[in-house]
Design an enzyme around this catalytic site. Structure first.
Site, PDB file in Angstrom:
ATOM      1  N   THR A 147       6.403 -23.184  -3.878  1.00 12.31           N
ATOM      2  CA  THR A 147       5.184 -23.773  -4.430  1.00 12.31           C
ATOM      3  C   THR A 147       4.024 -23.452  -3.489  1.00 12.31           C
ATOM      4  OG1 THR A 147       6.515 -25.550  -5.344  1.00 12.31           O
ATOM      5  CG2 THR A 147       4.136 -25.941  -5.201  1.00 12.31           C
ATOM      6  N   PHE A 178      10.981 -25.542 -11.005  1.00 11.35           N
ATOM      7  CA  PHE A 178      10.835 -26.951 -11.390  1.00 11.35           C
ATOM      8  C   PHE A 178      12.108 -27.761 -11.155  1.00 11.35           C
ATOM      9  CE2 PHE A 178       8.223 -24.185 -13.989  1.00 11.35           C
ATOM     10  CZ  PHE A 178       6.965 -24.686 -13.704  1.00 11.35           C
ATOM     11  N   CYS A 295       8.237 -32.367  -2.045  1.00 14.58           N
ATOM     12  CA  CYS A 295       7.349 -31.684  -2.997  1.00 14.58           C
ATOM     13  C   CYS A 295       6.099 -32.487  -3.356  1.00 14.58           C
ATOM     14  CB  CYS A 295       8.130 -31.323  -4.258  1.00 14.58           C
ATOM     15  SG  CYS A 295       9.341 -30.020  -3.965  1.00 14.58           S
TER      16      CYS A 295
HETATM   17  N1  LIG Z   1      13.446 -28.814  -3.052  1.00 18.78           N
HETATM   18  C1  LIG Z   1      13.020 -28.857  -4.299  1.00 18.78           C
HETATM   19  O1  LIG Z   1      13.446 -29.688  -5.096  1.00 18.78           O
HETATM   20  C2  LIG Z   1      11.984 -27.872  -4.785  1.00 18.78           C
HETATM   21  C3  LIG Z   1      11.707 -27.793  -6.168  1.00 18.78           C
HETATM   22  C4  LIG Z   1      10.738 -26.894  -6.605  1.00 18.78           C
HETATM   23  C5  LIG Z   1      10.035 -26.130  -5.693  1.00 18.78           C
HETATM   24  N2  LIG Z   1      10.301 -26.253  -4.356  1.00 18.78           N
HETATM   25  C6  LIG Z   1       9.542 -25.422  -3.419  1.00 18.78           C
HETATM   26  O2  LIG Z   1      10.436 -24.456  -2.893  1.00 18.78           O
HETATM   27  C7  LIG Z   1      10.096 -24.140  -1.554  1.00 18.78           C
HETATM   28  C8  LIG Z   1      11.300 -24.350  -0.657  1.00 18.78           C
HETATM   29  O3  LIG Z   1      11.648 -25.716  -0.698  1.00 18.78           O
HETATM   30  P1  LIG Z   1      13.031 -26.253  -0.110  1.00 18.78           P
HETATM   31  O4  LIG Z   1      13.112 -27.687  -0.470  1.00 18.78           O
HETATM   32  O5  LIG Z   1      14.131 -25.344  -0.508  1.00 18.78           O
HETATM   33  O6  LIG Z   1      12.760 -26.090   1.467  1.00 18.78           O
HETATM   34  P2  LIG Z   1      13.834 -26.075   2.662  1.00 18.78           P
HETATM   35  O7  LIG Z   1      13.069 -26.477   3.865  1.00 18.78           O
HETATM   36  O8  LIG Z   1      15.048 -26.833   2.258  1.00 18.78           O
HETATM   37  O9  LIG Z   1      14.254 -24.536   2.785  1.00 18.78           O
HETATM   38  C9  LIG Z   1      13.432 -23.527   3.279  1.00 18.78           C
HETATM   39  C10 LIG Z   1      14.310 -22.494   3.951  1.00 18.78           C
HETATM   40  O10 LIG Z   1      13.521 -21.358   4.294  1.00 18.78           O
HETATM   41  C11 LIG Z   1      14.019 -20.839   5.512  1.00 18.78           C
HETATM   42  N3  LIG Z   1      13.039 -19.936   6.123  1.00 18.78           N
HETATM   43  C12 LIG Z   1      11.896 -20.221   6.780  1.00 18.78           C
HETATM   44  N4  LIG Z   1      11.275 -19.088   7.175  1.00 18.78           N
HETATM   45  C13 LIG Z   1      12.048 -18.070   6.745  1.00 18.78           C
HETATM   46  C14 LIG Z   1      11.935 -16.656   6.818  1.00 18.78           C
HETATM   47  N5  LIG Z   1      10.898 -16.080   7.402  1.00 18.78           N
HETATM   48  N6  LIG Z   1      12.913 -15.912   6.285  1.00 18.78           N
HETATM   49  C15 LIG Z   1      13.977 -16.486   5.676  1.00 18.78           C
HETATM   50  N7  LIG Z   1      14.127 -17.805   5.552  1.00 18.78           N
HETATM   51  C16 LIG Z   1      13.167 -18.593   6.084  1.00 18.78           C
HETATM   52  C17 LIG Z   1      14.331 -22.085   6.330  1.00 18.78           C
HETATM   53  O11 LIG Z   1      15.191 -21.799   7.408  1.00 18.78           O
HETATM   54  C18 LIG Z   1      14.960 -22.970   5.257  1.00 18.78           C
HETATM   55  O12 LIG Z   1      16.364 -22.779   5.187  1.00 18.78           O
HETATM   56  C19 LIG Z   1       8.890 -25.023  -1.214  1.00 18.78           C
HETATM   57  O13 LIG Z   1       7.710 -24.299  -1.475  1.00 18.78           O
HETATM   58  C20 LIG Z   1       9.016 -26.167  -2.194  1.00 18.78           C
HETATM   59  O14 LIG Z   1       7.787 -26.790  -2.452  1.00 18.78           O
HETATM   60  C21 LIG Z   1      11.277 -27.089  -3.884  1.00 18.78           C
END
Ligand SMILES: NC(=O)c1ccc[n+]([C@@H]2O[C@H](COP(=O)([O-])OP(=O)(O)OC[C@H]3O[C@@H](n4cnc5c(N)ncnc54)[C@H](O)[C@@H]3O)[C@@H](O)[C@H]2O)c1
Length: 478
Positions: A147, A178, A295
């Site tokens: 996002t 989503f 989020c």
């Molecule tokens: N969690 C949800 O329910 C959800 C739903 C929709 C959208 N999103 C969006 O998705 C994105 C990720 O959310 P999340 O909850 O999975 O976050 P998270 O923190 O659980 O995971 C992010 C991952 O990215 C990795 N990372 C960081 N830098 C990196 C790089 N340079 N190369 C490779 N990996 C790297 C981290 O080590 C981590 O494992 C965010 O933008 C969030 O807003 C999340």
């Protein structure tokens, strides 16, 4: 070839594109294997794709490769095991391997709130693109799923050109996500819509090809998955607009809860009554301690910050109010605790010295272990500041909560947690708490006082069992 907008389609086009790797189906990488990326990697392997999960966190990748999920998500463990066994699912920290393998690279890294303000921190997106692009030697599609603020996809395109140094024909697309934690497997396999923010027919057709497994599954179940094809900016805005709407709905009913508290009305009946109007609907209309997680809170703040930069800050000023209402609900729990315990609310805040409070719930929602910006933990921090002795129990979130709020005591079971408590606060609506027997718990506590921060308990049953009950936006039940 560029494509016309707007376009909403419910069926994939007939023409298919060939994956640049020469494989039969596009090979996929998911960069960032957190809640989003790991779920996607596993589910797309389940749909039959060859998948590589990529992360900079070595221990996380080792765990995943060994079949252990680094977080809790119902149903995902089984699918991880199963698909590691098929040989379709692999994990790596090596970007050269990712570039050599993938036709389509999904960016799934975190975009948290910046430490110095409300905007999103895009440094992880930049480092992912900077690490991948120099290794790309054939045509590929980089698809943003994280996002992000509107304008990010265009910026990623520039980053790709900068870091790929013109060595490969790399395109960019945006396909916001989503999924809801707790229902993530179902949401990925059976999405209620998919958004393709694209500039070219090739990118669009490649995305159709990537989602063929999703469309095929839908067809076997006699469903359709609507596809909305947009420009970059619209695709980015769809996600933050959706989250802003949901946050506003929650804060709306919580604002009504504040008015109910001042008037003796009952917000649960109010919500029920207005929710019967199908234009309003009853979902996301439950008053309580408010929203949290990784989020909604950071997304509405980043959206305001971006709108300000774009000169349309006024248009989103209401989101500031949405945020404030949400924060006030957390303090309301402390205020209710002070009232219920008959303690003073002095100039230095409430004084709960010598009181034992049990908080049930640490995660921001049930069926997850995610404690990011959790309302429950925010209340725990506030209660600790009052001098109360705070014990927390959560079915899945204890490990993460201990790390965030080490000042509290953590119990291993519900019964251990409530033993000797003067007050019990239910702050996450886990089934275990909703179904708890107030008679049995009553025998364990020092005082039968309960705050139902999620309005998820049957107040009449608890009152009959001798508890003093306080809900959110509800009159005192006797
Ligand atoms: N969690 C949800 O329910 C959800 C739903 C929709 C959208 N999103 C969006 O998705 C994105 C990720 O959310 P999340 O909850 O999975 O976050 P998270 O923190 O659980 O995971 C992010 C991952 O990215 C990795 N990372 C960081 N830098 C990196 C790089 N340079 N190369 C490779 N990996 C790297 C981290 O080590 C981590 O494992 C965010 O933008 C969030 O807003 C999340």
């Amino acid at each position: 070839m560029t494509i016309p907008y707007p376009s909403i389609q419910t069926l994939p086009p007939l023409g298919a594109v060939s994956p640049p790797s020469g494989a039969q189906r596009p090979r996929l990488t998911f960069i960032g294997t957190g809640y989003l990326g790991a779920t996607y990697a596993v589910c797309f392997a389940e749909l039959g794709y060859e998948v590589l999960g990529v992360d900079v966190d070595g221990p996380k990748i080792d765990k995943l490769a060994a079949g252990t999920l680094p977080f809790h998500e119902p149903g995902l463990d089984e699918l991880l095991h199963k698909n590691l066994g098929t040989g379709r699912l692999h994990f790596t920290t090596d970007y050269a391997e990712a570039a050599a393998f993938g036709d389509v690279h999904f960016i799934c890294v975190g975009t948290p709130q910046r430490a110095d303000g409300m905007a999103a921190d895009l440094s992880y997106v930049e480092s992912a693109v900077a690490a991948l692009a120099p290794h790309l030697t054939r045509k590929a599609l980089i698809v943003g799923k994280s996002t992000v603020p509107v304008g990010t996809a265009e910026w990623v395109e520039q980053l790709v050109h900068k870091y790929a140094a013109g060595l490969a024909d790399v395109e960019v697309a945006w396909s916001p996500e989503f999924l809801q934690e707790g229902y993530a497997v179902e949401d990925v396999l059976r999405p209620n819509r998919v958004i393709f923010g694209v500039k070219t027919e090739w990118a669009r057709d490649m995305l159709y090809s990537v989602h063929k497994g999703v469309f095929d599954l839908a067809a076997t179940e006699d469903r359709e998955v609507p596809v909305v094809i947009t420009d970059f900016a619209t695709a980015e805005l769809v996600k933050v607009a959706a989250n802003s709407f949901l946050a506003t709905k929650i804060s709306f009913i919580n604002a009504m809860a504040e008015v109910c508290e001042a008037t003796g009305a009952d917000v649960t009946l109010l919500a029920k009554a207005i929710g019967y109007d199908s234009r309003i609907g009853n979902k996301f209309l439950r008053a309580g301690v408010g929203f949290g997680g990784g989020c909604l809170p950071k997304d509405i703040r980043a959206f305001q910050a971006r709108a300000q930069e774009l000169g349309v800050g006024e248009a989103l000023r209401f989101l500031h109010e949405v945020d404030l209402i949400n924060q006030r609900r957390r303090q309301r729990v402390v205020q209710l605790a002070t009232e219920l315990l008959g303690r003073a609310y002095g100039p230095n805040g409430p004084d709960l010295q010598g009181v034992k409070v049990t908080v049930l719930g640490a995660t921001f929602k049930p069926n997850s272990d995610d404690v990011r910006d959790s309302p429950a933990l925010s209340v725990v921090r506030r209660l600790v500041r009052t001098g109360a002795q705070v014990t927390v129990y959560d079915p899945e979130g204890i490990e993460n909560a201990c790390r965030d709020v080490p000042q509290a005591t953590y119990a291993k079971t519900l019964n251990d947690a409530v033993a000797g408590a003067d007050l019990v606060c239910v702050l996450t609506e886990w089934e275990e708490f909703r179904n708890a027997d107030p008679q049995a718990l009553g025998a364990l506590v020092a005082g039968r006082r309960v705050i139902d921060g999620r309005n998820c308990l049957d107040s009449a049953v608890w009152v009959r069992a001798g508890w003093e009950y306080r809900g959110m936006g509800r009159p005192v039940v006797r």
